[in-house]
Design an enzyme around this catalytic site. Structure first.
Site, PDB file in Angstrom:
ATOM      1  N   HIS A   1     -13.151  36.050  10.031  1.00 51.27           N
ATOM      2  CA  HIS A   1     -13.536  35.137   9.052  1.00 51.27           C
ATOM      3  C   HIS A   1     -12.151  34.399   8.356  1.00 51.27           C
ATOM      4  O   HIS A   1     -11.178  34.991   8.391  1.00 51.27           O
ATOM      5  CB  HIS A   1     -14.460  35.424   8.127  1.00 51.27           C
ATOM      6  CG  HIS A   1     -14.830  34.464   7.027  1.00 51.27           C
ATOM      7  ND1 HIS A   1     -15.218  33.229   7.639  1.00 51.27           N
ATOM      8  CD2 HIS A   1     -14.914  34.518   5.724  1.00 51.27           C
ATOM      9  CE1 HIS A   1     -15.319  32.306   6.475  1.00 51.27           C
ATOM     10  NE2 HIS A   1     -15.299  33.216   5.516  1.00 51.27           N
TER      11      HIS A   1
ATOM     12  N   ASN B   1     -12.384  26.698   5.453  1.00 50.46           N
ATOM     13  CA  ASN B   1     -13.442  27.928   5.580  1.00 50.46           C
ATOM     14  C   ASN B   1     -14.839  27.116   6.014  1.00 50.46           C
ATOM     15  O   ASN B   1     -15.081  26.280   5.043  1.00 50.46           O
ATOM     16  CB  ASN B   1     -13.373  28.403   4.208  1.00 50.46           C
ATOM     17  CG  ASN B   1     -14.729  29.347   4.248  1.00 50.46           C
ATOM     18  OD1 ASN B   1     -15.358  29.578   5.174  1.00 50.46           O
ATOM     19  ND2 ASN B   1     -14.414  30.273   3.102  1.00 50.46           N
TER      20      ASN B   1
ATOM     21  N   CYS C   1     -21.014  34.264   5.723  1.00 52.10           N
ATOM     22  CA  CYS C   1     -19.736  34.398   6.749  1.00 52.10           C
ATOM     23  C   CYS C   1     -19.846  35.371   7.836  1.00 52.10           C
ATOM     24  O   CYS C   1     -18.992  35.379   8.742  1.00 52.10           O
ATOM     25  CB  CYS C   1     -18.518  34.217   5.930  1.00 52.10           C
ATOM     26  SG  CYS C   1     -18.644  33.061   4.718  1.00 52.10           S
TER      27      CYS C   1
END
Length: 332
Positions: free
Chosen positions: A255, A285, A115
């Site tokens: 993120h 996500n 990420c």
């Protein structure tokens, strides 16, 4: 930073057409829609079509970024693809994107920092452009996590979505672009988030498939603790290096792991006064694509003004953290 000022010239994005609501996910994981939204703040996510892979999503995002930059693909000198869900172990997904968009003059490579990948990619692009300031880098983050979801693990599966985003990175006028970057890793926490099988240690076998070892597993409590313990000090160090007060940050693009964590992180980092951009509610996500997808959404909607201070923060598998601060260089 010394050397040529480097920044984002244009952004682009692509999400699959199929929008998956919580009703469908709740049915698969054995939960309720209310439980999913309360725990994650996610309402929908996108899943790739059966024929779509990471390179397909990445190519569409790349084409969008090139269109917005007013550039043909032959102008690109480097393609960097950040992905943890590439088409295959080899060839690099970046080479597949190059072929799809006909960027025949580009050198291509992948990076795998989960990420944090987009911010790591920005720093790599900045370094490349110090040697070749006339060059342009196409930085792409693309993920197809729906193919790696274990629906027996409801706390992880409900979080995952698919999508891609891209940025054209080049030299920008003095006073704009990236002013500081902070990259760090904590390999001793590598077990918090992983896809265990499919590599040289645990190649595919009946046993690995039966054990769902090719899917994402995550210690959610451990990840949350890591983020709140490690990311605020990184952001404090980053702003010190850039000579920017937290109160002077206009936009925070973190993120998007789950909605419950995002605002908590902003407050813990002293960035509660900045506009914290969120896409987790509609995209979930999306791994390394979360930061640039959220950034591209804000850019597309005209919420970022030239000269404003933007902080990006990626964090996740590794465990790794990547953060940068920039003065936005794109005209609204």
């Amino acid at each position: 930073m010394t050397g040529h000022p480097v920044g984002i010239v244009a952004t682009g994005s692509y999400v699959p057409k199929e929008e998956i609501g919580n009703e469908e996910v709740a049915r698969r994981v054995g939960a309720t829609e209310e439980w999913i939204e309360r725990k994650t703040h996610i309402r929908t996510r996108r899943w790739a079509a059966p024929a779509e892979a990471a390179s397909d999503l990445g190519a569409r995002a790349a084409e969008d970024a090139l269109l917005r930059a007013g550039l043909g693909p032959e102008r690109i000198d480097y393609i960097i693809v950040s992905t943890g869900t590439g088409d295959s172990p080899q060839p690099p997904t970046a080479c597949l994107v190059q072929d799809a968009i006909d960027a025949r003059n580009a050198a291509c490579f992948d990076i795998s920092v989960a990420c944090s990948g987009f911010v790591y990619g920005l720093e790599l692009a900045r370094a490349l452009l110090q040697n070749r300031p006339e060059a342009l880098v196409l930085l792409i983050s693309t993920e197809v996590y729906s193919r790696f979801a274990n629906f027996a693990d409801r706390r992880t599966a409900v979080l995952l979505g698919d999508g891609a985003a891209a940025a054209v990175v080049g030299v920008v006028p003095e006073g704009y672009g990236i002013t500081a970057v902070d990259l760090s890793s904590a390999g001793d926490a590598h077990d918090l988030l992983k896809i265990e099988a499919g590599g040289s240690r645990l190649p595919a076998s009946h046993e690995t498939v039966d054990a769902a070892a090719h899917t994402v597993s995550m210690d959610g409590r451990g990840v949350r603790q890591f983020v709140l313990e490690h990311v605020p000090p990184v952001l404090e160090r980053l702003l010190d290096a850039a000579g920017v007060e937290a109160a002077g940050v206009d936009h925070f693009v973190p993120h998007q792991p789950n909605g419950a964590l995002i605002q908590e992180l902003a407050e813990a980092s002293g960035l509660g006064g900045a506009v914290t951009h969120r896409t987790v509610e509609k995209y979930a996500n999306v791994g390394s694509a979360s930061v640039p997808l959220t950034l591209a959404d804000a850019d597309r909607e005209g919420r970022l003004k030239k000269g404003e201070t933007v902080v990006l923060a990626g964090f996740g598998g590794g465990m790794a953290v990547g953060a940068c601060v920039m003065r936005w260089a794109v005209d609204a």
